[in-house]
Design an enzyme around this catalytic site. Sequence first.
Site, PDB file in Angstrom:
ATOM      1  N   ARG A  47      28.488 -45.813 -10.754  1.00  0.00           N
ATOM      2  CA  ARG A  47      29.908 -45.622 -10.499  1.00  0.00           C
ATOM      3  C   ARG A  47      30.704 -46.663 -11.284  1.00  0.00           C
ATOM      4  O   ARG A  47      30.141 -47.596 -11.843  1.00  0.00           O
ATOM      5  CB  ARG A  47      30.206 -45.711  -8.991  1.00  0.00           C
ATOM      6  CG  ARG A  47      29.566 -46.942  -8.357  1.00  0.00           C
ATOM      7  CD  ARG A  47      30.361 -47.566  -7.279  1.00  0.00           C
ATOM      8  NE  ARG A  47      31.632 -48.052  -7.730  1.00  0.00           N
ATOM      9  CZ  ARG A  47      31.807 -49.177  -8.451  1.00  0.00           C
ATOM     10  NH1 ARG A  47      30.778 -49.933  -8.816  1.00  0.00           N
ATOM     11  NH2 ARG A  47      33.016 -49.550  -8.828  1.00  0.00           N
ATOM     12  N   ALA A  49      34.445 -46.565 -13.768  1.00  0.00           N
ATOM     13  CA  ALA A  49      34.834 -45.681 -14.872  1.00  0.00           C
ATOM     14  C   ALA A  49      33.985 -45.862 -16.141  1.00  0.00           C
ATOM     15  O   ALA A  49      33.408 -44.882 -16.639  1.00  0.00           O
ATOM     16  CB  ALA A  49      36.323 -45.870 -15.165  1.00  0.00           C
ATOM     17  N   ARG A  86      32.746 -36.009 -11.863  1.00  0.00           N
ATOM     18  CA  ARG A  86      33.826 -36.798 -11.253  1.00  0.00           C
ATOM     19  C   ARG A  86      35.048 -36.646 -12.170  1.00  0.00           C
ATOM     20  O   ARG A  86      34.979 -37.003 -13.349  1.00  0.00           O
ATOM     21  CB  ARG A  86      33.435 -38.273 -11.096  1.00  0.00           C
ATOM     22  CG  ARG A  86      32.358 -38.496 -10.046  1.00  0.00           C
ATOM     23  CD  ARG A  86      32.275 -39.957  -9.622  1.00  0.00           C
ATOM     24  NE  ARG A  86      33.280 -40.289  -8.629  1.00  0.00           N
ATOM     25  CZ  ARG A  86      33.556 -41.537  -8.246  1.00  0.00           C
ATOM     26  NH1 ARG A  86      32.917 -42.551  -8.794  1.00  0.00           N
ATOM     27  NH2 ARG A  86      34.477 -41.772  -7.323  1.00  0.00           N
ATOM     28  N   GLN A 189      33.063 -50.597  -1.785  1.00  0.00           N
ATOM     29  CA  GLN A 189      32.611 -51.148  -3.073  1.00  0.00           C
ATOM     30  C   GLN A 189      32.926 -52.646  -3.165  1.00  0.00           C
ATOM     31  O   GLN A 189      32.203 -53.391  -3.817  1.00  0.00           O
ATOM     32  CB  GLN A 189      33.290 -50.402  -4.242  1.00  0.00           C
ATOM     33  CG  GLN A 189      32.791 -48.992  -4.452  1.00  0.00           C
ATOM     34  CD  GLN A 189      33.650 -47.977  -3.714  1.00  0.00           C
ATOM     35  OE1 GLN A 189      34.210 -48.278  -2.667  1.00  0.00           O
ATOM     36  NE2 GLN A 189      33.732 -46.770  -4.232  1.00  0.00           N
ATOM     37  N   ASP A 230      40.905 -46.285 -13.596  1.00  0.00           N
ATOM     38  CA  ASP A 230      40.116 -45.092 -13.921  1.00  0.00           C
ATOM     39  C   ASP A 230      40.798 -44.222 -14.969  1.00  0.00           C
ATOM     40  O   ASP A 230      40.131 -43.475 -15.690  1.00  0.00           O
ATOM     41  CB  ASP A 230      39.852 -44.268 -12.660  1.00  0.00           C
ATOM     42  CG  ASP A 230      38.808 -44.970 -11.810  1.00  0.00           C
ATOM     43  OD1 ASP A 230      39.185 -45.882 -11.053  1.00  0.00           O
ATOM     44  OD2 ASP A 230      37.617 -44.641 -11.950  1.00  0.00           O
ATOM     45  N   ASN A 240      43.580 -45.690  -9.889  1.00  0.00           N
ATOM     46  CA  ASN A 240      42.476 -46.598  -9.553  1.00  0.00           C
ATOM     47  C   ASN A 240      42.120 -46.333  -8.087  1.00  0.00           C
ATOM     48  O   ASN A 240      42.764 -45.526  -7.397  1.00  0.00           O
ATOM     49  CB  ASN A 240      42.877 -48.057  -9.797  1.00  0.00           C
ATOM     50  CG  ASN A 240      41.683 -49.000  -9.714  1.00  0.00           C
ATOM     51  OD1 ASN A 240      40.644 -48.746 -10.324  1.00  0.00           O
ATOM     52  ND2 ASN A 240      41.792 -50.066  -8.947  1.00  0.00           N
ATOM     53  N   LYS A 241      41.106 -47.015  -7.630  1.00  0.00           N
ATOM     54  CA  LYS A 241      40.582 -46.804  -6.269  1.00  0.00           C
ATOM     55  C   LYS A 241      41.705 -46.775  -5.231  1.00  0.00           C
ATOM     56  O   LYS A 241      42.625 -47.590  -5.275  1.00  0.00           O
ATOM     57  CB  LYS A 241      39.577 -47.911  -5.961  1.00  0.00           C
ATOM     58  CG  LYS A 241      38.939 -47.878  -4.592  1.00  0.00           C
ATOM     59  CD  LYS A 241      38.303 -46.555  -4.252  1.00  0.00           C
ATOM     60  CE  LYS A 241      37.245 -46.120  -5.245  1.00  0.00           C
ATOM     61  NZ  LYS A 241      36.859 -44.678  -5.063  1.00  0.00           N
TER      62      LYS A 241
END
Length: 331
Positions: A47, A49, A86, A189, A230, A240-241
């Site tokens: 995982r 990017a 993804r 994460q 990302d 992003n997350k």
Amino acid sequence: MTELQAIERVGSTIKIVDQTALPATLEYRELATLEAVIEAIRTLRVRGAPAIGIAAAYGLAQAAELSPAPSLKKLTVIADRLKAARPTAVNLAWAVDRCLGTVQSNAQDIVDRLWQEAEAIHDEDRQMCSAIGRHGCELIPGKARILTHCNTGALATGGIGTALGVIVTAHHDGRVAMVYADETRPLLQGARLTMWELKVLGIPARLITDSTAGMLMGAGRVDLVIVGADRIARNGDTANKIGTYALAVLAAHHQVPFYVAAPSSTFDERLADGSGIPIEERAASEITEGFGARTAPSETDVYAPAFDVTPGSLITAFVTEQGIRPGGRKN
Ligand code: MRU
């Protein structure tokens, strides 16, 4: 720790650190088929990017090698399957398309070309991470207290990391007093991976729940926020997350600089702004019974976007391998 290789080509297989096993155990896993590569990307065994771009590039080369008669037509179908694994991180599609671009229709050396291109992508990412670390270090004051989100380190890239690469470089320069790592709900994460990397590296770090960030900034205990990305649109809007947008709003309110560190492979020049970024939604079970513990009633209705988009106007600056690029935030 800079030695940690999240992904490695071993002959015709792809060896990855299985990130779902961390922090309990450092397990490696060999991906020997296209299905295994796609499964590893979907389930976040691999995982981040840049890392999923590298894994997919190797996956395409491996699929070509396993195919009795690889052709551009067949590889285009495989590339589409890899890209669909993804959707948000543009690095994945960018890497696969770049590899596909080296394939001349039905040439003899398709397999060699694909492995070479995948290795080049991997190697360039390693170099870009180091350059991001060096440039980003200029933004870090002495005795810095830095807040970060998700995992952007060696596990997520081909090198030392992006945002975490800046932190690692600044630490070597003696500038880091404390890293606050958001645990990063729901798949943790930050807690599982960033805290693990920081511990191995010996960088002073404290784990916080995502909702602690506001209180810390309000108390004047954060000097800067730095995160990865990302996908970044032309106007600076950044996916992003999930949780990154809230952090950026908090940072602007408290006049804490908010930096995004990312290689050029994360910039999507085709998109004028963030409205066109596809946002992956994850399974409800990751929230209602994550890691095997039921934390919400069964059949609870859930909304689970994996990413959010932070407007470019909330970003102080971008750190890329080419240097520092100003963001749209004015205060
Ligand atoms: O769902 P994940 O863990 O792949 O999300 C990762 C992130 O959002 C990272 O911040 C981003 O990919 C940058 S990694 C250098």
